[in-house]
Design a protein around this motif. Structure first.
Motif, PDB file in Angstrom:
ATOM      1  N   ALA A   5       0.852  -1.192   0.000  1.00 22.08           N
ATOM      2  CA  ALA A   5       0.000   0.000   0.000  1.00 22.08           C
ATOM      3  C   ALA A   5       0.885   1.239   0.000  1.00 22.08           C
ATOM      4  O   ALA A   5       2.037   1.204   0.449  1.00 22.08           O
ATOM      5  CB  ALA A   5      -0.915   0.019   1.216  1.00 22.08           C
ATOM      6  N   TYR A   6       0.320   2.317  -0.507  1.00 22.33           N
ATOM      7  CA  TYR A   6       0.954   3.625  -0.410  1.00 22.33           C
ATOM      8  C   TYR A   6       0.239   4.384   0.695  1.00 22.33           C
ATOM      9  O   TYR A   6      -0.995   4.406   0.740  1.00 22.33           O
ATOM     10  CB  TYR A   6       0.852   4.384  -1.732  1.00 22.33           C
ATOM     11  CG  TYR A   6       1.715   3.781  -2.804  1.00 22.33           C
ATOM     12  CD1 TYR A   6       3.060   4.132  -2.910  1.00 22.33           C
ATOM     13  CD2 TYR A   6       1.208   2.841  -3.691  1.00 22.33           C
ATOM     14  CE1 TYR A   6       3.867   3.562  -3.882  1.00 22.33           C
ATOM     15  CE2 TYR A   6       2.004   2.272  -4.662  1.00 22.33           C
ATOM     16  CZ  TYR A   6       3.327   2.634  -4.757  1.00 22.33           C
ATOM     17  OH  TYR A   6       4.126   2.061  -5.707  1.00 22.33           O
ATOM     18  N   VAL A   7       1.007   4.987   1.586  1.00 22.58           N
ATOM     19  CA  VAL A   7       0.443   5.801   2.650  1.00 22.58           C
ATOM     20  C   VAL A   7       0.782   7.249   2.321  1.00 22.58           C
ATOM     21  O   VAL A   7       1.952   7.631   2.277  1.00 22.58           O
ATOM     22  CB  VAL A   7       0.993   5.401   4.031  1.00 22.58           C
ATOM     23  CG1 VAL A   7       0.346   6.247   5.125  1.00 22.58           C
ATOM     24  CG2 VAL A   7       0.761   3.916   4.288  1.00 22.58           C
ATOM     25  N   LEU A   8      -0.257   8.033   2.052  1.00 19.14           N
ATOM     26  CA  LEU A   8      -0.094   9.448   1.734  1.00 19.14           C
ATOM     27  C   LEU A   8      -0.250  10.225   3.032  1.00 19.14           C
ATOM     28  O   LEU A   8      -1.217  10.007   3.781  1.00 19.14           O
ATOM     29  CB  LEU A   8      -1.134   9.877   0.707  1.00 19.14           C
ATOM     30  CG  LEU A   8      -0.948   9.257  -0.682  1.00 19.14           C
ATOM     31  CD1 LEU A   8      -1.493   7.835  -0.726  1.00 19.14           C
ATOM     32  CD2 LEU A   8      -1.618  10.093  -1.724  1.00 19.14           C
ATOM     33  N   THR A  49      -0.300  -9.563   5.550  1.00 19.80           N
ATOM     34  CA  THR A  49      -1.760  -9.552   5.437  1.00 19.80           C
ATOM     35  C   THR A  49      -2.279  -8.117   5.528  1.00 19.80           C
ATOM     36  O   THR A  49      -1.567  -7.220   6.001  1.00 19.80           O
ATOM     37  CB  THR A  49      -2.430 -10.370   6.564  1.00 19.80           C
ATOM     38  OG1 THR A  49      -2.185  -9.711   7.819  1.00 19.80           O
ATOM     39  CG2 THR A  49      -1.904 -11.806   6.608  1.00 19.80           C
ATOM     40  N   MET A  50      -3.520  -7.930   5.118  1.00 22.20           N
ATOM     41  CA  MET A  50      -4.147  -6.608   5.226  1.00 22.20           C
ATOM     42  C   MET A  50      -4.270  -6.193   6.688  1.00 22.20           C
ATOM     43  O   MET A  50      -4.102  -5.015   7.020  1.00 22.20           O
ATOM     44  CB  MET A  50      -5.516  -6.618   4.546  1.00 22.20           C
ATOM     45  CG  MET A  50      -6.128  -5.245   4.431  1.00 22.20           C
ATOM     46  SD  MET A  50      -5.186  -4.097   3.417  1.00 22.20           S
ATOM     47  CE  MET A  50      -5.633  -4.640   1.799  1.00 22.20           C
ATOM     48  N   ASP A  51      -4.551  -7.139   7.572  1.00 21.12           N
ATOM     49  CA  ASP A  51      -4.632  -6.825   9.001  1.00 21.12           C
ATOM     50  C   ASP A  51      -3.296  -6.307   9.534  1.00 21.12           C
ATOM     51  O   ASP A  51      -3.255  -5.327  10.270  1.00 21.12           O
ATOM     52  CB  ASP A  51      -5.070  -8.050   9.807  1.00 21.12           C
ATOM     53  CG  ASP A  51      -6.557  -8.328   9.692  1.00 21.12           C
ATOM     54  OD1 ASP A  51      -7.317  -7.422   9.279  1.00 21.12           O
ATOM     55  OD2 ASP A  51      -6.967  -9.457  10.020  1.00 21.12           O
ATOM     56  N   GLU A  52      -2.202  -6.985   9.162  1.00 24.25           N
ATOM     57  CA  GLU A  52      -0.883  -6.532   9.606  1.00 24.25           C
ATOM     58  C   GLU A  52      -0.554  -5.150   9.054  1.00 24.25           C
ATOM     59  O   GLU A  52       0.024  -4.316   9.750  1.00 24.25           O
ATOM     60  CB  GLU A  52       0.192  -7.529   9.184  1.00 24.25           C
ATOM     61  CG  GLU A  52       0.187  -8.804   9.980  1.00 24.25           C
ATOM     62  CD  GLU A  52       1.281  -9.759   9.551  1.00 24.25           C
ATOM     63  OE1 GLU A  52       2.250  -9.324   8.899  1.00 24.25           O
ATOM     64  OE2 GLU A  52       1.158 -10.956   9.865  1.00 24.25           O
ATOM     65  N   LEU A  53      -0.935  -4.907   7.820  1.00 24.99           N
ATOM     66  CA  LEU A  53      -0.708  -3.604   7.208  1.00 24.99           C
ATOM     67  C   LEU A  53      -1.466  -2.523   7.976  1.00 24.99           C
ATOM     68  O   LEU A  53      -0.910  -1.484   8.325  1.00 24.99           O
ATOM     69  CB  LEU A  53      -1.134  -3.619   5.748  1.00 24.99           C
ATOM     70  CG  LEU A  53      -0.890  -2.317   4.995  1.00 24.99           C
ATOM     71  CD1 LEU A  53       0.586  -2.180   4.665  1.00 24.99           C
ATOM     72  CD2 LEU A  53      -1.710  -2.275   3.740  1.00 24.99           C
ATOM     73  N   GLY A  54      -2.723  -2.781   8.259  1.00 26.10           N
ATOM     74  CA  GLY A  54      -3.530  -1.820   9.013  1.00 26.10           C
ATOM     75  C   GLY A  54      -2.971  -1.549  10.393  1.00 26.10           C
ATOM     76  O   GLY A  54      -2.908  -0.399  10.839  1.00 26.10           O
ATOM     77  N   LYS A  55      -2.532  -2.601  11.071  1.00 24.89           N
ATOM     78  CA  LYS A  55      -1.953  -2.427  12.406  1.00 24.89           C
ATOM     79  C   LYS A  55      -0.674  -1.602  12.347  1.00 24.89           C
ATOM     80  O   LYS A  55      -0.424  -0.768  13.213  1.00 24.89           O
ATOM     81  CB  LYS A  55      -1.680  -3.788  13.043  1.00 24.89           C
ATOM     82  CG  LYS A  55      -2.947  -4.504  13.457  1.00 24.89           C
ATOM     83  CD  LYS A  55      -2.654  -5.889  13.997  1.00 24.89           C
ATOM     84  CE  LYS A  55      -3.963  -6.611  14.285  1.00 24.89           C
ATOM     85  NZ  LYS A  55      -3.755  -8.009  14.687  1.00 24.89           N
TER      86      LYS A  55
END
Length: 78
Positions: A5-8, A49-55
């Motif tokens: 993901a890109y975080v702006l 995982t998406m969960d790890e990314l969100g965390k």
């Protein structure tokens, strides 16, 4: 399969360089650039995982001093 993901990131005035330096040290952050436009810093991130990314974004990136707002855009592989 990993998730990217890109975080702006919008920062406080004159904090872009310090925010970019701090974010670059976070595990899972692949690249960081200071940019112009509506956002001040863009970070490319990766996690299992998406969960790890969100965390990672919520518990690490968003806690960096000098950040006002983030927008996370997951990469879609078509």
């Amino acid at each position: 399969m990993t998730v990217s993901a890109y975080v702006l990131i919008q920062t406080e005035m004159d904090k872009s360089a310090a925010v970019a330096a701090a974010i670059s040290k976070i595990p899972g952050v692949v690249a960081v650039d200071v940019v112009t436009g509506p956002y001040d810093v863009i970070a490319k991130t990766s996690a299992d995982t998406m969960d790890e990314l969100g965390k990672m974004v919520v518990s690490s990136v968003q806690k960096v001093p000098g950040i006002n707002r983030t927008l996370t855009s997951p990469v879609v592989n078509l």
